[in-house]
Design a protein around this motif. Structure first.
Motif, short mmCIF file in Angstrom:
data_model
loop_
_atom_site.label_atom_id
_atom_site.label_comp_id
_atom_site.label_asym_id
_atom_site.label_seq_id
_atom_site.Cartn_x
_atom_site.Cartn_y
_atom_site.Cartn_z
N TRP A 10 0.84 -1.20 0.00
CA TRP A 10 0.00 0.00 0.00
C TRP A 10 0.87 1.25 0.00
O TRP A 10 1.95 1.28 0.57
CB TRP A 10 -0.95 0.00 1.20
CG TRP A 10 -0.29 0.23 2.53
CD1 TRP A 10 -0.16 1.40 3.20
CD2 TRP A 10 0.35 -0.76 3.35
NE1 TRP A 10 0.52 1.21 4.38
CE2 TRP A 10 0.84 -0.11 4.50
CE3 TRP A 10 0.58 -2.14 3.22
CZ2 TRP A 10 1.54 -0.78 5.50
CZ3 TRP A 10 1.27 -2.80 4.23
CH2 TRP A 10 1.72 -2.12 5.35
N TYR A 26 8.23 5.16 0.19
CA TYR A 26 8.08 3.83 -0.40
C TYR A 26 6.83 3.16 0.14
O TYR A 26 6.42 3.44 1.27
CB TYR A 26 9.31 2.97 -0.10
CG TYR A 26 10.57 3.48 -0.74
CD1 TYR A 26 10.54 4.26 -1.90
CD2 TYR A 26 11.82 3.18 -0.20
CE1 TYR A 26 11.70 4.73 -2.49
CE2 TYR A 26 12.98 3.64 -0.79
CZ TYR A 26 12.92 4.42 -1.93
OH TYR A 26 14.07 4.88 -2.52
N PRO A 27 6.25 2.27 -0.64
CA PRO A 27 5.03 1.61 -0.17
C PRO A 27 5.33 0.64 0.97
O PRO A 27 6.45 0.13 1.10
CB PRO A 27 4.54 0.86 -1.41
CG PRO A 27 5.76 0.64 -2.24
CD PRO A 27 6.64 1.84 -2.00
N GLY A 28 4.32 0.37 1.79
CA GLY A 28 4.41 -0.65 2.83
C GLY A 28 4.11 -2.03 2.27
O GLY A 28 3.41 -2.15 1.26
N LEU A 29 4.64 -3.05 2.93
CA LEU A 29 4.45 -4.42 2.47
C LEU A 29 4.12 -5.27 3.68
O LEU A 29 4.77 -5.16 4.72
CB LEU A 29 5.76 -4.89 1.84
CG LEU A 29 5.73 -5.82 0.63
CD1 LEU A 29 4.88 -5.27 -0.50
CD2 LEU A 29 7.16 -6.02 0.12
N PHE A 30 3.12 -6.12 3.53
CA PHE A 30 2.82 -7.11 4.57
C PHE A 30 2.57 -8.43 3.87
O PHE A 30 1.63 -8.56 3.09
CB PHE A 30 1.60 -6.70 5.40
CG PHE A 30 1.20 -7.73 6.42
CD1 PHE A 30 2.07 -8.06 7.46
CD2 PHE A 30 -0.01 -8.41 6.33
CE1 PHE A 30 1.72 -9.03 8.41
CE2 PHE A 30 -0.36 -9.37 7.27
CZ PHE A 30 0.51 -9.69 8.30
N ARG A 31 3.44 -9.39 4.12
CA ARG A 31 3.33 -10.68 3.44
C ARG A 31 3.42 -11.80 4.46
O ARG A 31 4.16 -11.70 5.44
CB ARG A 31 4.47 -10.82 2.42
CG ARG A 31 4.47 -9.70 1.40
CD ARG A 31 5.36 -9.95 0.23
NE ARG A 31 6.77 -9.92 0.57
CZ ARG A 31 7.76 -10.10 -0.31
NH1 ARG A 31 7.47 -10.30 -1.60
NH2 ARG A 31 9.02 -10.06 0.06
N SER A 32 2.68 -12.84 4.23
CA SER A 32 2.65 -13.95 5.19
C SER A 32 2.39 -15.26 4.46
O SER A 32 1.72 -15.28 3.43
CB SER A 32 1.56 -13.69 6.23
OG SER A 32 1.30 -14.85 6.98
N LEU A 44 -4.92 -5.28 10.22
CA LEU A 44 -4.20 -4.28 9.42
C LEU A 44 -5.11 -3.68 8.38
O LEU A 44 -5.12 -2.47 8.18
CB LEU A 44 -2.96 -4.91 8.77
CG LEU A 44 -1.91 -5.36 9.79
CD1 LEU A 44 -0.80 -6.15 9.10
CD2 LEU A 44 -1.31 -4.16 10.52
N GLU A 83 7.71 -16.24 2.58
CA GLU A 83 7.26 -14.85 2.43
C GLU A 83 7.87 -14.19 1.20
O GLU A 83 7.22 -13.39 0.54
CB GLU A 83 7.63 -14.04 3.68
CG GLU A 83 6.70 -14.35 4.84
CD GLU A 83 7.12 -13.64 6.12
OE1 GLU A 83 7.95 -12.71 6.06
OE2 GLU A 83 6.62 -14.04 7.19
N ARG A 109 8.46 -5.67 -4.45
CA ARG A 109 8.69 -4.22 -4.32
C ARG A 109 10.10 -3.87 -4.72
O ARG A 109 11.05 -4.58 -4.40
CB ARG A 109 8.46 -3.83 -2.87
CG ARG A 109 8.80 -2.37 -2.53
CD ARG A 109 8.41 -2.01 -1.10
NE ARG A 109 9.16 -2.79 -0.13
CZ ARG A 109 8.97 -2.74 1.19
NH1 ARG A 109 8.05 -1.93 1.70
NH2 ARG A 109 9.69 -3.48 1.99
#
Lengths: 271, 271, 271, 271
Positions: free
Chosen positions: A48, A54-60, A73, A96, A103
């Motif tokens: 996002w 820089y954009p945020g990243l959330f990966r799981s 989140l 992950e 990115r």
């Protein structure tokens, strides 16, 4: 087969598109109707943009449907431009670094589809990535490699030209190994300002890609959303979500879509 | 800095070496005395041989000290030849595919140390891996790449020769980028029959490597173990474990050790 | 709805039942045909007996289908008595301590089904667990609580009597809250010697439970397996696996099955 | 021993306190100087308030120092009131539901310390939790139970009174089992408006608790921060962070601190 969505428009909580609509991405991931990949339970990711550089990243690697962090989140982070992806694979490892989006600086990249016989051309394609971008490759997927080939070919300056060269490069590498039709893909790409979508298949047929109805139609269908969506909102999805699935517009095979400055343009994509 | 151990001898429950000794690997991982890497909490792995054709592998990104599965597995699986590794890194991503041991068919490989300025030569070294082994690379560590270079250089036929060529190749690639002393390593390698250990530094100084006391000394120190250890048992460790730490024998810098047919041989390693 | 299997007989690699059969548990977990719970992706567990005093346990919150550790362990660990379970839930949290089997000393316990309106009677039932067993409760499921109630009611001495009292206790607690039919369950239980299965519903209808064909039939259907299965082998499953699904014998509602000393006995279960 | 911090003041990116200061919480978690618990690698959590009705929560069982999601989230989420916690335990299971903060509606709760002989009074204390709050207990820690006892005793109306009654209840339960001094704790609590801190030990000595220097001192020490911190900012920490560790003010044993409406009040806490 993976699934993804990308949104650009007035800032909204990410849950508005990821969890709240009927047949949303998370529901799709659990109750897939596709016989080929009945479940997208092999990890997920969010990227996002906000006011940070820089954009945020959330990966799981947990299934999206049972991750309580994901639910929290998306119900707390607002964004004017974001992407979400759920993964299903029988190939690359579940980790992950193999979850989308990928990115690089201000760029995000999601992919659905695959490179045929990827194992045969993986090493040759890796050698073509510019050393400038090489150490940004953290995982082992065809998707991440496609992104870094496109960066090498000038993605930061001209997205469609770089994607075209990436496609030609992959197809040429495939042909050297006797694979006639190497690529099958939809892509979602952003630099934080514009949003690009691509639908392509080496055999002329790519995975599905849809864009949301225009604002007039959206307001007619969702009078309640009018306040939230502001002047402009558009969404790309691998498969329609929400109550008015027939109102989504299919992007034709071998086409691209660019959403920029509140305008949506669809055109041919002939690499 | 990582830590590892490798055992060959009479079949024992893996916990006998991994959890039970004083200052065992798991204790070391939590209470490190090293100022550089105070904790080995970035994943661990076990590889063990039994009567199956290929060794078993259990790797996890959880800290070894709080993984209840690890405790159960080591208290139930017996093996005559096994390796364990705990990881500490500030570099490559924390993911199972970056945890040691690495495996190719009947081969296992663990590493402590690092390639200096790895990012600068990563891509060039990847290009040197034989396509026969390339798709067995699943992660992004220097360690796994060293293993696959060694495979490319004939590890399956001549271990010391292949490790020598791997060392020369890495050092040459480093020198091209102006890095005078590229390698700092101990290695543990097995094919399920023999166990090899290497200690090497490009500057003449490698990380520590120890071998357990010989059987006469072991029986004197541990009368209780006599029954369990049978005719022969030997263990390589990055740092001594157990009650009689001073009895472990340090392997000298730039040396190798081969344990085969109940015999232990130490010799120079001059790549 | 969860799925489980339990095996007792000649020692076999666990993969022989968990991964190799057509429509095995892992395949079922990914391609469920049940409309209610389309995917069993919320964790899994294995419990197995060997020559150690207590059974081994391996539990993980990753989907069973994408866990490479699970594949390795089942292809390396042999057992004469083991259980496997895949979980689907919309209720209790996804965490290892909520994965089956549950263990107390030499006992293992798996469950499919649920306690209706569990939240309303959870606290009251917890208060009935003997303090002797209370600290062995690590998670928050109805299943684990049922196990510990049964332990409190003498499971270690008389399994059917303890399960009966557990059922009556749960149903009574439910009735106090106005729930007429509280329980819906199949259970698999072992002490390392015997294997018990229960099928029960407060309304007379429990989830399905099947036992494998007898040895004569098994040998006729699987001439290849004869060597592996030895004199005796029996398997309980929540849903049939393998090529000869019609040959499995359904256990009737409100029945129990005991497999002991190579004998299989089915009888009524009327708590 | 765990570590935690809580911040209230002008909205800042959470990384400003969690990752950027010298000797920050994450550094402390990896390089602990405490001989008792050398590493806080058993999970972590963040709770933050924004304009949503309830606070957000992000909890993970990975060590905080190697979680790339944590780094991204703290560098993208701004909050005017947040808490962070890193865990070290040899007792309760490592699972997300055992990570702090704990949440009930608009309330957050973090704890450092422990209840002595918790196993002996766990069941009795659980029975004292109001059924209204019981199903909000998801894990198995003493900390979460202390929170739900306090809720039962009126935390939502009068924080110090409810914490006092919780302390008395725990101590009474301990005494019934012959434990003279049951509690050793610091607590951080918020409803989204105010921030409460408690330091208490049944024996008169609690774990350490510090509050940041006042604004005049803060501006003198950190001229650069002046813009970011606005009119008011205050932070509670289990151990000082940053460059001016001697400037933090220790909260005395058996005291409480309330930060409300930009005012900081310290007073006795005598339950």
């Amino acid at each position: 087969m993976c699934r993804w969505l990308a949104y650009t428009g007035a800032p909204i909580l990410m849950e508005e598109l990821i969890f709240k609509p009927k047949d949303n991405l998370i529901q799709q991931s659990l109750h897939s109707k596709s016989p080929r990949t009945p479940t997208n339970g092999d990890g997920f990711g969010l990227g996002w943009y906000d006011k940070q550089p820089y954009p945020g990243l959330f990966r799981s690697i947990r299934p999206a449907w049972n991750d309580s962090n994901l639910r929290d989140l998306t119900s707390h982070i607002e964004s004017h431009l974001f992407m979400a992806h759920v993964r299903a694979t029988s190939l690359a490892t579940i980790q992950e670094t193999n979850c989308h989006p990928f990115r690089y600086k201000n760029w995000l990249f999601v992919h659905n589809g695959q490179i045929a016989n990827f194992g045969q051309i993986h090493q040759a394609l890796l050698a073509k990535v510019s050393s400038k971008y090489f150490e940004n490759i953290l995982g082992s997927t065809d998707s991440e490699l496609m992104f870094h080939l496109a960066l090498t070919f000038g993605l930061e300056n001209d997205v469609p030209a770089a994607i075209s060269e990436m496609v030609r490069t992959v197809e040429a590498a495939g042909k050297e190994k006797g694979v006639a039709e190497s690529l099958w893909m939809t892509l979602g790409i952003s630099d934080g300002e514009s949003l690009w979508g691509f639908r392509y298949g080496s055999n002329g047929i790519g995975p599905t890609l849809y864009v949301s109805p225009d604002m007039v139609e959206l307001r007619r269908l969702n009078p309640d959303l009018t306040g939230k969506l502001g002047d402009f909102a558009a969404c790309l999805v691998s498969e329609p979500i929400g109550n008015y699935q027939d109102s989504w517009h299919a992007i034709a095979d071998n086409s691209k879509i660019i959403i920029h400055n509140q305008r949506v343009e669809v055109s041919d994509f002939k690499p």
